[in-house]
Scaffold this active site. Structure first.
Site, PDB file in Angstrom:
ATOM      1  N   TYR A  60      55.594 108.099  15.567  1.00 20.04           N
ATOM      2  CA  TYR A  60      55.541 106.626  16.176  1.00 20.04           C
ATOM      3  C   TYR A  60      56.438 106.557  17.631  1.00 20.04           C
ATOM      4  O   TYR A  60      57.697 106.578  17.574  1.00 20.04           O
ATOM      5  CB  TYR A  60      56.360 105.618  15.298  1.00 20.04           C
ATOM      6  CG  TYR A  60      55.526 105.056  14.098  1.00 20.04           C
ATOM      7  CD1 TYR A  60      53.989 105.772  13.954  1.00 20.04           C
ATOM      8  CD2 TYR A  60      55.986 104.420  13.181  1.00 20.04           C
ATOM      9  CE1 TYR A  60      53.251 105.388  13.019  1.00 20.04           C
ATOM     10  CE2 TYR A  60      55.165 104.283  11.885  1.00 20.04           C
ATOM     11  CZ  TYR A  60      53.818 104.487  11.885  1.00 20.04           C
ATOM     12  OH  TYR A  60      53.061 104.179  10.765  1.00 20.04           O
ATOM     13  N   PRO A 207      49.107  95.243   7.687  1.00 23.42           N
ATOM     14  CA  PRO A 207      48.881  94.256   6.713  1.00 23.42           C
ATOM     15  C   PRO A 207      48.729  92.924   7.515  1.00 23.42           C
ATOM     16  O   PRO A 207      48.122  92.047   6.823  1.00 23.42           O
ATOM     17  CB  PRO A 207      50.316  94.031   6.094  1.00 23.42           C
ATOM     18  CG  PRO A 207      51.321  94.867   7.021  1.00 23.42           C
ATOM     19  CD  PRO A 207      50.324  96.064   7.718  1.00 23.42           C
ATOM     20  N   LEU A 215      41.594  89.772  10.362  1.00 21.75           N
ATOM     21  CA  LEU A 215      41.856  88.759   9.665  1.00 21.75           C
ATOM     22  C   LEU A 215      40.676  87.643   9.396  1.00 21.75           C
ATOM     23  O   LEU A 215      40.048  87.488  10.529  1.00 21.75           O
ATOM     24  CB  LEU A 215      43.420  88.052   9.810  1.00 21.75           C
ATOM     25  CG  LEU A 215      44.485  88.784   9.792  1.00 21.75           C
ATOM     26  CD1 LEU A 215      45.651  88.194  10.039  1.00 21.75           C
ATOM     27  CD2 LEU A 215      44.732  89.849   8.444  1.00 21.75           C
TER      28      LEU A 215
END
Length: 281
Positions: A60, A207, A215
């Site tokens: 990262y 998520p 979403l």
């Protein structure tokens, strides 16, 4: 009432809503680096808001901005209740995207680098991430997981996890050493059920719909309007309501989104909300 905490690995109690460090270095996969000062401010605010589980990785990074180094700068010496999970396996390919995979003989060096960058003698949780940028399945992880199991026996790792795996790979890993957590897509209901049966944490990556998994804005938006909440808050609450073994690690590089995400911890969805979000109404 939704249980707020989970015993990760049986001995590390964490809040089920944590923080993912992927967005600390850059906002998008190919975007410019964020400022180190921004990353430090976000991490310190996360702790002020009660975050005790940070999910990170040595890959990262963007240029000189590296998530692990920012975590150390912001939070070292670490509070006793802070759990830091990292993952190894992916290697940078063209353009810096982690599309390659480390062979077994390279895993020790990756773990040791995480230990140095984070300033730790032992890592709380290390996931073996398999499959490059592809979906789970199709290869054995035994040789690589055995290396991590050996590092656990040496005391360099407390708990082991697997990421981007199918049911066969999950079983393969569990035959070698205890698995404390699985990090897979949101919609892997079969593997989630296996984790629930075994009391193993299930930690969905992306998520909030990243990674090509948008979403359902319309459905989430209806529930958000009902509660005076935002779409991301409803998505996080819905994810946590799926199972008591689910942990959520939304990532962000902004204070506003951080505070919005963590406020989802107080959002309670009722049976009607959940049925609607599951497409049952």
């Amino acid at each position: 009432m939704t249980i707020k905490t989970f015993p990760l690995g049986g001995d590390l109690t964490v809040r089920r809503l944590g923080f993912g460090a992927m967005r600390l270095a850059t906002g998008t996969l190919h975007g410019p680096a964020r400022s180190p000062e921004n990353a430090v401010a976000v991490l310190r605010r996360a702790r002020e808001l009660g975050v005790d589980h940070i999910d990170t990785a040595g890959f990262y990074d963007r240029g000189t901005v590296r998530a692990n180094e920012m975590i150390r700068t912001a939070l070292f010496p670490y509070p006793d209740d802070l759990v830091i999970a990292t993952k190894v396996g992916p290697l940078p390919g063209p353009g810096g995207v982690p599309s390659g995979q480390a062979t077994p003989d390279r895993l020790r060096a990756l773990v040791e680098r995480d230990l140095r960058d984070l300033g730790l003698d032992r890592l709380d949780l290390v996931y073996l991430r398999v499959g490059g940028t592809t979906g789970p399945g199709g290869e054995s992880l035994a040789a690589r997981f055995e290396v991590l199991a050996g590092l656990r026996e040496e005391g360099l790792i407390r708990h082991l996890g697997v990421s981007n795996v199918d049911a066969a790979q999950f079983a393969e890993a569990r035959a070698i050493a205890p698995v404390a957590a699985v990090q897979n897509h949101q919609d892997d209901d079969g593997l989630l059920a296996r984790c629930e049966e075994a009391g193993i944490a299930y930690v969905p990556f992306f998520p909030l719909g990243g990674g090509g998994n948008p979403l359902d804005e319309a459905r989430l938006g209806k529930i958000a309007a009902r509660h005076g909440a935002t779409v991301p808050q409803v998505q996080l609450a819905f994810s946590l309501a799926r199972s008591p073994v689910v942990l959520s690690i939304p990532g962000t590089g902004t204070l506003r989104h951080l505070e919005e995400n963590l406020a989802a911890d107080s959002l309670v969805l009722d049976a009607e909300d959940l049925a609607y979000l599951r497409g049952e109404g």
